[in-house]
Design a protein around this motif. Sequence first.
Motif, PDB file in Angstrom:
ATOM      1  N   ARG A   1      -1.425  19.472  -2.023  1.00 16.29           N
ATOM      2  CA  ARG A   1      -2.700  18.451  -2.403  1.00 16.29           C
ATOM      3  C   ARG A   1      -2.551  17.858  -1.292  1.00 16.29           C
ATOM      4  N   ALA A   2      -3.826  17.760  -0.894  1.00 16.38           N
ATOM      5  CA  ALA A   2      -4.144  16.690   0.333  1.00 16.38           C
ATOM      6  C   ALA A   2      -3.778  15.543   0.011  1.00 16.38           C
ATOM      7  N   GLU A   3      -2.603  14.820   1.071  1.00 18.85           N
ATOM      8  CA  GLU A   3      -2.347  13.839   1.152  1.00 18.85           C
ATOM      9  C   GLU A   3      -2.058  12.841   2.856  1.00 18.85           C
ATOM     10  N   CYS A   4      -1.594  12.130   2.796  1.00 20.68           N
ATOM     11  CA  CYS A   4      -0.994  11.066   4.261  1.00 20.68           C
ATOM     12  C   CYS A   4       0.180  11.293   3.323  1.00 20.68           C
ATOM     13  N   LEU A   5       1.013  12.040   5.312  1.00 19.40           N
ATOM     14  CA  LEU A   5       2.753  11.613   4.727  1.00 19.40           C
ATOM     15  C   LEU A   5       3.104  10.998   5.640  1.00 19.40           C
ATOM     16  N   THR A   6       3.866   9.313   4.664  1.00 21.18           N
ATOM     17  CA  THR A   6       4.627   8.771   5.625  1.00 21.18           C
ATOM     18  C   THR A   6       5.973   8.503   5.560  1.00 21.18           C
ATOM     19  N   LEU A   7       6.828   8.029   6.946  1.00 20.49           N
ATOM     20  CA  LEU A   7       7.846   8.731   6.495  1.00 20.49           C
ATOM     21  C   LEU A   7       8.837   6.918   8.037  1.00 20.49           C
ATOM     22  N   CYS A   8       8.995   6.546   7.114  1.00 23.39           N
ATOM     23  CA  CYS A   8       9.928   5.027   7.768  1.00 23.39           C
ATOM     24  C   CYS A   8      11.149   5.724   8.275  1.00 23.39           C
ATOM     25  N   GLU A   9      11.685   6.486   8.165  1.00 27.72           N
ATOM     26  CA  GLU A   9      12.663   6.560   8.500  1.00 27.72           C
ATOM     27  C   GLU A   9      13.617   7.671   7.848  1.00 27.72           C
ATOM     28  N   VAL A  10      14.163   8.858   8.256  1.00 30.91           N
ATOM     29  CA  VAL A  10      14.280  10.539   8.250  1.00 30.91           C
ATOM     30  C   VAL A  10      15.939  10.158   8.153  1.00 30.91           C
ATOM     31  N   GLU A  11      17.167  10.484   7.963  1.00 31.16           N
ATOM     32  CA  GLU A  11      18.462  10.609   8.249  1.00 31.16           C
ATOM     33  C   GLU A  11      18.517  11.828   7.827  1.00 31.16           C
ATOM     34  N   VAL A  12      19.210  12.766   8.208  1.00 27.79           N
ATOM     35  CA  VAL A  12      19.704  14.286   8.089  1.00 27.79           C
ATOM     36  C   VAL A  12      21.188  13.821   8.082  1.00 27.79           C
ATOM     37  N   LEU A  13      21.899  14.319   7.550  1.00 34.04           N
ATOM     38  CA  LEU A  13      23.868  13.792   7.526  1.00 34.04           C
ATOM     39  C   LEU A  13      24.356  15.008   7.478  1.00 34.04           C
ATOM     40  N   ALA A  14      25.285  15.050   8.366  1.00 34.81           N
ATOM     41  CA  ALA A  14      26.116  16.772   8.766  1.00 34.81           C
ATOM     42  C   ALA A  14      26.871  16.801   7.172  1.00 34.81           C
ATOM     43  N   GLN A  15      27.163  17.536   6.925  1.00 36.01           N
ATOM     44  CA  GLN A  15      28.054  18.207   6.043  1.00 36.01           C
ATOM     45  C   GLN A  15      29.751  17.652   5.669  1.00 36.01           C
ATOM     46  N   GLY A  16      30.500  17.303   5.549  1.00 36.56           N
ATOM     47  CA  GLY A  16      32.105  16.557   5.230  1.00 36.56           C
ATOM     48  C   GLY A  16      31.342  15.379   6.014  1.00 36.56           C
ATOM     49  N   CYS A  17      32.996  14.731   6.080  1.00 35.14           N
ATOM     50  CA  CYS A  17      32.666  12.915   6.065  1.00 35.14           C
ATOM     51  C   CYS A  17      34.371  13.303   6.525  1.00 35.14           C
TER      52      CYS A  17
ATOM     53  N   THR B   1       8.998   6.237  -5.932  1.00 33.67           N
ATOM     54  CA  THR B   1       7.716   6.156  -5.440  1.00 33.67           C
ATOM     55  C   THR B   1       7.177   5.069  -4.699  1.00 33.67           C
ATOM     56  N   ARG B   2       8.920   3.933  -5.539  1.00 34.90           N
ATOM     57  CA  ARG B   2       8.401   2.467  -5.850  1.00 34.90           C
ATOM     58  C   ARG B   2       8.248   2.369  -4.136  1.00 34.90           C
ATOM     59  N   PRO B   3       7.816   0.795  -3.104  1.00 29.90           N
ATOM     60  CA  PRO B   3       7.469   0.328  -2.224  1.00 29.90           C
ATOM     61  C   PRO B   3       8.991   0.712  -1.472  1.00 29.90           C
ATOM     62  N   GLY B   4       9.042   0.625   0.018  1.00 29.50           N
ATOM     63  CA  GLY B   4      10.649   0.607  -0.022  1.00 29.50           C
ATOM     64  C   GLY B   4      11.756   1.492  -0.667  1.00 29.50           C
ATOM     65  N   SER B   5      11.580   2.730  -1.122  1.00 30.99           N
ATOM     66  CA  SER B   5      12.559   3.109  -1.863  1.00 30.99           C
ATOM     67  C   SER B   5      13.401   3.712  -0.985  1.00 30.99           C
ATOM     68  N   VAL B   6      14.440   4.218  -1.166  1.00 35.16           N
ATOM     69  CA  VAL B   6      15.269   5.400  -0.311  1.00 35.16           C
ATOM     70  C   VAL B   6      15.524   6.266  -1.550  1.00 35.16           C
ATOM     71  N   SER B   7      15.539   7.752  -1.303  1.00 36.91           N
ATOM     72  CA  SER B   7      15.979   8.245  -1.838  1.00 36.91           C
ATOM     73  C   SER B   7      16.798   9.206  -0.975  1.00 36.91           C
TER      74      SER B   7
ATOM     75  N   CYS C   1       0.416  -1.053  -0.475  1.00 34.97           N
ATOM     76  CA  CYS C   1      -0.179  -0.018  -0.408  1.00 34.97           C
ATOM     77  C   CYS C   1       1.342   1.078   0.050  1.00 34.97           C
ATOM     78  N   CYS C   2       0.717   2.231  -0.819  1.00 33.97           N
ATOM     79  CA  CYS C   2       0.601   3.495  -0.694  1.00 33.97           C
ATOM     80  C   CYS C   2       1.208   3.952  -1.296  1.00 33.97           C
ATOM     81  N   GLY C   3       2.975   3.498  -1.387  1.00 38.09           N
ATOM     82  CA  GLY C   3       3.885   3.953  -1.967  1.00 38.09           C
ATOM     83  C   GLY C   3       4.101   5.359  -3.122  1.00 38.09           C
ATOM     84  N   GLU C   4       2.819   5.558  -3.939  1.00 37.51           N
ATOM     85  CA  GLU C   4       3.236   6.841  -4.557  1.00 37.51           C
ATOM     86  C   GLU C   4       2.884   7.437  -3.296  1.00 37.51           C
TER      87      GLU C   4
END
Length: 844
Positions: A484-500, A459-465, A427-430
């Motif tokens: 638009r009106a929509e449901c927003l589902t997030l299974c994980e959000v990672e915010v990576l620091a600049q630099g390495c 928008t593929r199921p399980g995609s990692v953007s 369900c609902c990846g799109e």
Amino acid sequence: MNPCSWIPQRPTPGPSARMEFLWHLFMMIGILARTGMSQGCTPPPGAQNLALGRPATQSSIFEDVTGKAVAGKAVDGKRDGKWVQGSCSHTQLDTEPWWNVDLGSRQSVSAVIVKNREDECCGERIRGAQIRVGDSLADHGKQNPICGTITDTRPGSVSTICCNGLEGRYVTIVIPGRAEYLTLCEVEVLAQGCTPPPGAQNLALGRPATQSSIFEDVTGKAVAGKAVDGKRDGKWVQGSCSHTQLDTEPWWNVDLGSRQSVSAVIVKNREDECCGERIRGAQIRVGDSLADHGKQNPICGTITDTRPGSVSTICCNGLEGRYVTIVIPGRAECLTLCEVEVLAQGCTPPPGAQNLALGRPATQSSIFEDVTGKAVAGKAVDGKRDGKWVQGSCSHTQLDTEPWWNVDLGSRQSVSAVIVKNREDECCGERIRGAQIRVGDSLADHGKQNPICGTITDTRPGSVSTICCNGLEGRYVTIVIPGRAECLTLCEVEVLAQGCTPPPGAWNLALGHPATQSSIFEDVTGKAMAEKAVDGKRDGKWVQGSCSHTQFDTEPWWNVDLGSRQSVSVVIVKNREDECCGERIRGAQIHVGDSLADHGKQNPICGIITDTRPGSVSTICCNGLEGRYVTIVIPGRAEYLTLCEVEVLAQGCAPPPGAQNLALGRPATQSSIFEDVTGKAVAGKAVDGKRDGKWVQGSCSHTQLDTEPWWNVDLGSRQSVSAVIVKNREDECCGERIRGAQIRVGDSLADHGKQNPICGTITDTRPGSVSTICCNGLEGRYVTVVIPGRAEYLTLCEVEVIAQGCAPPPGAAGPSPTPHRDPSAEGPLGQTQRPGQGGVSLPV
């Protein structure tokens, strides 16, 4: 000709079409009536602000107890809209008040962003303000071409006005036809084009290309394929440019092989004296249709830079399609392209970069609840990438208009990339289509007005953007689905620091190499020559005399010659650490490539310096970007460039001595099995402990000619991986096939592990090469090697997965250490220096 003939003619709609039109109209009215919608267009991510700190003037100056509201306050880099903070420009009550900024030279402008004052007073005054761009100061620039009008008068509104490459030196804002005060709390003038994401894959390289006709002279036939041969040389006599006849609306097209999400298209113009201006107005189009040679596909930009040898970077912001077409509309012309690069949306995150969002406070527009419990915002930053809804680790809103999710990083941070895991059940990846990632310091309208760093298109199921932010700074990261009106589902959000994290033991390629710069500053401490930045001394005190320093130059530059083409992991820059001048290095770009044209400023960019603190050490990831020259340049302004040390680290790292090889003898699989007279080249042959790279010895794994071939090993349990070592085949055939192979580590077998986090890319394709890819403790059960984006054979003569940590003390029970390599057979980067040897040739 009818002057209105350009207006599209539409057939009379039927009843159903009229109903659909009315429905869309009512919906749009509802959206525009809401607060928080900014006017205009989406600026290209990473686009340079040409106005920052530039000279500005206005029709008059308002003054009160907060001081003089001079024109320069609108280009001071502060978006605060509260009048009492003293950061807004303000005129008297003038007839047709105006404000003007001098960009210093003729520029191609993508968009102008205007921040309105946000206190209770006076937001409506900006109504009808016009944005004009051009080269004339007659009547204060009011007669220059107009690129748009401000209509949003809400307090604190941010209006983004598209100029679509309109060119000029001056940007004027004027309120025509009435007496008014003109107040501007910030004006940003964004350059046409964008910064390509570091490490982004060139989807066009070697792909089939066609064009409207073929020009031929003594140098040969200038076929379409010459524009995707990987050679950026722009001299016609070198024979590496495509060229059409004098056609009406000439076109060129490349077939990417499948539908792709395109970040940017880079076009190299010919650089000899003849004909650079011919490319003026060429349009870039991306889509799935070949009707009319792709000329009807959506447009992502227009080329405006016609200088000989110019490199135009046109942002497509994730526009999707199989075909990229370049066309010169509306006239007869020759179309010459010396190289076209089509960059994939997304970027390679820096290995080992810190996840700034993990466990941080998060909120969202509403909370969805069902039998699995409440899908609160915090579930998207709990460190679990599982995308199955029933596992209960995804955040989820109600069906909201413009649903949003926000995380507070706790302080202002420099963000490299944001990684978003989509839900992976049926369900609902799109639903996540078009979700925008925004980074900034404001919580007004839940952060929806902060600068945008990218848009989710997968928008593929399980995609990692993976959305590149290129050092965009802010305390808050917001994800919002606009319009638009929509449901927003997030299974994980990672915010990576600049630099390495630089790879341990990596070799500094720049130390003591020849260096040059745009000019040399001299004072009582002596001449601050370019070589002082590669002398091995990290001391940042000016009086110690170990820093390079230019004069006050327009776009000052510094360059080091590495002596030969190298694969660069990171560039480390030490800023001066005394009280004076640390901020001067702001926005300095790092370029790596093989060209010295324009002092290397046109070479690919691998990052931007954002840390201006005294004594700061900026580590910029280049992820294996290759080139002989490393250039540091401050674009778009006059400045001093001071560098107290520059270190250029080689791709690859030294694994901890004696560390355990976790892959030895473990179960392995691959996309298919190649078989010939030597037997079946099964996946397990890559983990049999034999590093022999001769095909005839029968110890290498090998797939068929697969699309995106993959190989995978199961470590048996979640492990912390220090590095992955890959031995390439060493006979004369086929070493180059491994180019661009990605190493991924994680706990998921979805899509054979191709969506797991990446720890690096193989760039060394020499026969018998040994590539050591640093993973810096990246954790997971599965290690996948995959060649993305093309059909290829994948051959691995040995894969070693080295554990994070160190060897146990002598005599302690435990697994035997990995055998040591013969150092005499390796180069300084741990890459085997053996000549190619004969063997059984595989099919090409």
